[in-house]
Design an enzyme around this catalytic site. Structure first.
Site, PDB file in Angstrom:
ATOM      1  N   HIS A 259       0.840  -1.309   0.129  1.00 51.67           N
ATOM      2  CA  HIS A 259      -0.183  -0.054   0.225  1.00 51.67           C
ATOM      3  C   HIS A 259       0.936   1.425   0.017  1.00 51.67           C
ATOM      4  CE1 HIS A 259      -4.028  -1.700   0.897  1.00 51.67           C
ATOM      5  NE2 HIS A 259      -3.186  -2.587   1.370  1.00 51.67           N
ATOM      6  N   GLU A 335       3.280  -0.123   3.983  1.00 50.76           N
ATOM      7  CA  GLU A 335       3.143   1.348   3.517  1.00 50.76           C
ATOM      8  C   GLU A 335       4.115   2.227   3.128  1.00 50.76           C
ATOM      9  OE1 GLU A 335      -0.156   2.392   3.265  1.00 50.76           O
ATOM     10  OE2 GLU A 335      -1.187   1.003   4.668  1.00 50.76           O
TER      11      GLU A 335
HETATM   12 ZN   LIG Z   1      -4.092   1.480   0.989  1.00 53.78          ZN
END
Ligand SMILES: [Zn+2]
Length: 371
Positions: A259, A335
């Site tokens: 992500h 992330e």
């Molecule tokens: Zn995401």
């Protein structure tokens, strides 16, 4: 001379509210059937030397208003090299102002360096040609696009890597390109070692419809795929249903969900601390991976990130927690920033495709170390 602006292409998203000479007033279209918006991607036709100014308004209502302070827009004239532009955010009015003295007649501007569906197909086709790789189509999206999966390796440890549940997080597919390049490099010692120990199942893009439509966060039906993992359905989230069914066939030992985060200027992991059936050795392996990755890549850190959920309070509709609960997997969400890495800033490019790919290399080297 008056500039013109167009976004009628793969992952394009902008609404032109007005143009005055070399200045434009803009806003961002919402994801279909939802209220999320933050991704933008458009093309400017201009003259070299034009003092370009783009004012994007209404951002107080965007999905992540905290994503704008400290953010700089991405741009490219050749669609290969992406650099950052002079950008200011006024939180009082929710207005982002981007300024640039044009150095080319055509300039692309985007929230982050885009990863087009055409590039996705190039990636899948080229990897599928590599020695020892099996291609599987796991299913189709609501608009009929394939959910592509590339499999490789002869070991018993089942590793699932999947990205871009949130289509505006294009850095996730740049990470995938880096991971696939490393795993298919016959000279790479980590790849050779990992392919002996593991069977990899790699889904580079979980949300092709949202990607092509220029969405931030949802699929064609306006559904956030990373809230569907407990009860995916053919009607709303076939993308998740087909991947989860394939995981049920193989089992999952390790998993990474890739992500981007709008607000936090750092690379970090999120885990599965609050799942009901948490096993100490499962959490120990996750923590050991996090520590080893921090040692392996100066772009990774453990100070900034999300809070851990309390015992028994994990949200099992998210993939990382669902896989940890369902399979006892060591699963994690990685992330990357839309902004820059606060600890290792690059004023020219910020966080970039190149850095996303190198992070994938570090993640795989770390996984090799852990197994
Ligand atoms: Zn995401």
């Amino acid at each position: 001379m008056t500039i013109s602006i167009n976004a009628a292409f793969d992952s394009g998203n902008i609404v032109v509210d007005g143009i005055d000479g070399t200045s434009a007033r803009l806003s961002i279209r919402k994801d279909r059937e939802s209220d999320f918006f933050q991704w933008f991607h458009f093309r400017v036709n201009c003259a070299v030397g034009d003092p370009l100014e783009f004012v994007i308004s209404g951002l107080g209502d965007s999905a992540y208003p905290d994503g704008w302070p400290g953010y700089a827009a991405c741009a490219s004239s050749d669609r290969e090299h992406w650099f950052r532009l002079d950008t200011d955010y006024d939180a009082a009015t929710g207005t982002l102002t981007i300024r640039h003295a044009a150095e080319s007649q055509i300039l692309y501007i985007a929230y982050f360096a885009p990863y087009s569906m055409e590039r996705h197909h190039d990636l899948v086709a080229s990897v599928a040609e590599c020695e020892g790789v099996t291609y599987r189509c796991l299913g189709t999206s609501l608009e009929g696009q394939p959910i592509d999966c590339l499999e490789m390796g002869t070991g018993d440890t089942q590793v699932w890597l999947y990205a871009r549940q949130h289509p505006g997080e294009s850095m996730a597919e740049w990470w995938m390109e880096g991971a696939l390049e490393k795993l298919t490099d016959p000279a790479d010692p980590h790849a050779r070692s990992l392919l002996r120990k593991c069977r990899f199942h790699i889904v580079p893009n979980m949300n092709p419809d949202g990607s092509r439509r220029g969405h931030l966060r949802t699929n064609f039906a306006g559904v956030n795929l990373n809230r569907e993992w407990d009860t995916p359905s053919a009607e709303k989230s076939p993308e998740v249903l087909c991947v989860r069914n394939a995981m049920d066939e193989t089992g999952v030992d390790w998993a990474m969900d890739v992500h981007g985060d709008e607000a936090i200027p750092a690379v970090f992991l999120a885990g599965f601390e609050g799942i009901p059936s948490l096993q100490p050795h499962q959490l120990d392996k996750y923590k050991a991976f996090e520590k080893a990755l921090a040692a392996n890549s100066p772009d990774f850190q453990t100070e900034l990130g999300y809070g851990e959920s309390k015992p028994g309070e994990a949200n099992l509709s998210m993939s990382t927690t669902q896989l940890a609960e369902r399979f006892g997997a060591v699963s994690m969400t990685i992330e990357m920033p839309f902004k820059d890495n606060r600890d290792l800033p690059d004023p020219v490019q910020g966080w970039s495709p190149e850095r996303s790919k190198l992070l994938a290399h570090a993640c795989l080297a770390t996984l090799d170390q852990m197994l």
